[in-house]
Design a protein around this motif. Sequence first.
Motif, PDB file in Angstrom:
ATOM      1  N   GLU A 107      -7.777  -7.767   0.248  1.00 34.40           N
ATOM      2  CA  GLU A 107      -7.169  -6.681   1.033  1.00 34.40           C
ATOM      3  C   GLU A 107      -8.219  -6.003   1.911  1.00 34.40           C
ATOM      4  O   GLU A 107      -7.909  -5.559   3.011  1.00 34.40           O
ATOM      5  N   PRO A 167       1.744  -9.916  -3.824  1.00 32.45           N
ATOM      6  CA  PRO A 167       2.934  -9.855  -2.971  1.00 32.45           C
ATOM      7  C   PRO A 167       2.563  -9.501  -1.529  1.00 32.45           C
ATOM      8  O   PRO A 167       1.674  -8.673  -1.291  1.00 32.45           O
ATOM      9  N   GLU A 188       3.160  -4.011   4.968  1.00 36.97           N
ATOM     10  CA  GLU A 188       3.476  -2.599   5.174  1.00 36.97           C
ATOM     11  C   GLU A 188       2.212  -1.814   5.527  1.00 36.97           C
ATOM     12  O   GLU A 188       2.209  -0.995   6.436  1.00 36.97           O
ATOM     13  N   ALA A 189       1.127  -2.097   4.801  1.00 40.41           N
ATOM     14  CA  ALA A 189      -0.103  -1.320   4.983  1.00 40.41           C
ATOM     15  C   ALA A 189      -0.901  -1.753   6.214  1.00 40.41           C
ATOM     16  O   ALA A 189      -1.525  -0.911   6.864  1.00 40.41           O
ATOM     17  N   HIS A 190      -0.916  -3.051   6.517  1.00 41.66           N
ATOM     18  CA  HIS A 190      -1.843  -3.537   7.549  1.00 41.66           C
ATOM     19  C   HIS A 190      -1.169  -4.248   8.712  1.00 41.66           C
ATOM     20  O   HIS A 190      -1.805  -4.515   9.716  1.00 41.66           O
ATOM     21  N   ASP A 241       4.602  -8.244   0.918  1.00 42.73           N
ATOM     22  CA  ASP A 241       5.247  -7.103   1.574  1.00 42.73           C
ATOM     23  C   ASP A 241       4.401  -5.826   1.624  1.00 42.73           C
ATOM     24  O   ASP A 241       4.290  -5.204   2.685  1.00 42.73           O
ATOM     25  N   PRO A 242       3.782  -5.409   0.492  1.00 44.66           N
ATOM     26  CA  PRO A 242       2.965  -4.186   0.585  1.00 44.66           C
ATOM     27  C   PRO A 242       1.785  -4.345   1.550  1.00 44.66           C
ATOM     28  O   PRO A 242       1.392  -3.381   2.219  1.00 44.66           O
ATOM     29  N   LEU A 243       1.224  -5.567   1.621  1.00 47.82           N
ATOM     30  CA  LEU A 243       0.103  -5.798   2.547  1.00 47.82           C
ATOM     31  C   LEU A 243       0.581  -5.710   3.992  1.00 47.82           C
ATOM     32  O   LEU A 243      -0.100  -5.143   4.857  1.00 47.82           O
TER      33      LEU A 243
END
Length: 468
Positions: free
Chosen positions: A273, A242, A248-250, A244-246
């Motif tokens: 990642e 997904p 969000e994080a980067h 979105d979390p990537l």
Amino acid sequence: MTKAAGAYAGLTVEEARAKVLTDLQAQGVVEKVEAIQHKTPLCERSRTPVEFLSSEAWYLKQLEFREPLRKIAGEMTFHPPRHRQLLLDWIDSLTIDWPVSRNRYYHTEIPLWYCGKCGLALVPKPGKYYRPWKDPAPFEECPNCAATEFVGEDRVFDTWMDSSCSNLWVTRYRIDEAFFEENFPAHLRPQGREIVRTWLYYTTLKSYLTQGKKPFHHVFIHGLGLDARGRAMHRTTENYVPADPLIEAHGADAIRYFGASETGPGDDFRISEDKIGGARKFLTKLWNVARFISAFPPIPAGKLKASDEWILAELNALVSECRGAYEEHNAYIPSNRCREFLWNRFAPHYVEMVKARAYEGDDGAVYTLHAVLQDLLRLLAPIVPFCTDKIWREMYGGSVHGELLPSIRAGVREELTALTPEIEAFNSMVWQAKKDRAIPLGQPIDGISVPESLKRFADDLTRMHRLA
Ligand SMILES: [Zn+2]
């Protein structure tokens, strides 16, 4: 089950199976029941067994147009060129016309009515969106039998009947004739390689059928983002990464930069990642360099010293290579070359060489620092649109996306790039010497002098390393 199934007509396959077994058992002819394995085609999405149902459908003719479609495929410029073959292979593999009607909800209605008496299919006037299953029939009487009852079509079009209009839509076909004349064929179709047989092919077919022309001048086919093991991502295989979390994080720019820099145009790449994190580090570096330069108000021009001329010569080489790549719709070269330039050359060597001058307000150093940063931001803006724009707005006002790509600067002594390996080797040698002698980088070191070949940079190099 059809009439051909006799007593079982009208049942579903599942029901018929159960009833056949019951009937056989009732006749006492079942010897045993056992589980066996056999091959059954399954639906890719639902994993349920595929059942063939015959039904009537609307088809769009395509088989008879294979030759002109092949010719049109040859008239478009593909990036990369090898991916034209995906389209040609698909055209060659066609064996039936295109079934365009679907029995499902929520799609574009097929705008047809049928005469309630003779069954003639009637096409309403263009220019309006019709919902034949709901709207009153826009006809007085059947031209064939004069009947006045009509039945609206309740099927919808295949998705690609709509998607294949996208180039006609953006060039305002039937909306703005002058605009359409000027802009059709559209300039560029960017898309993934997995939908060449659908999106690109059907767009080509529809543009040929309606315009007799190619749909685009250029076609840019990008590769797929695969999972860590190199498999295509599907919801059913649960290897989907997904976004979105990537993000969000980067950050979105880091993901864009990763996608641009990971492989050449058209090649697949594995989502990593770690590498997206590496992209973020590069963007942080760009941010920090910009923050350093922002300490010095920009000036229109300055009196250049040798170090300034040297990095501007290197910048010209970078701009030239990146512009050439962008002409080919290649983001791989600009993303990687800009990173190498910023990370390995501009920041560690040039910025350190002119730091002392910049703090004194030397106009050559200040001018050059801003010139390089502005060109880097312009070169990277298509790839990392958010952080380049943020920096540009903060430092220069307005949007970087209103800027042109940088041009080669005239009057720059290109031959200075020949000294680059020597400059970088000298700096590395001094850094190593300080390390070996446990001298902090900011402290003086004795016993080292600038070699004759680098004499023109001697002032900057001496101050940079505090050569005693
Ligand atoms: Zn009729």
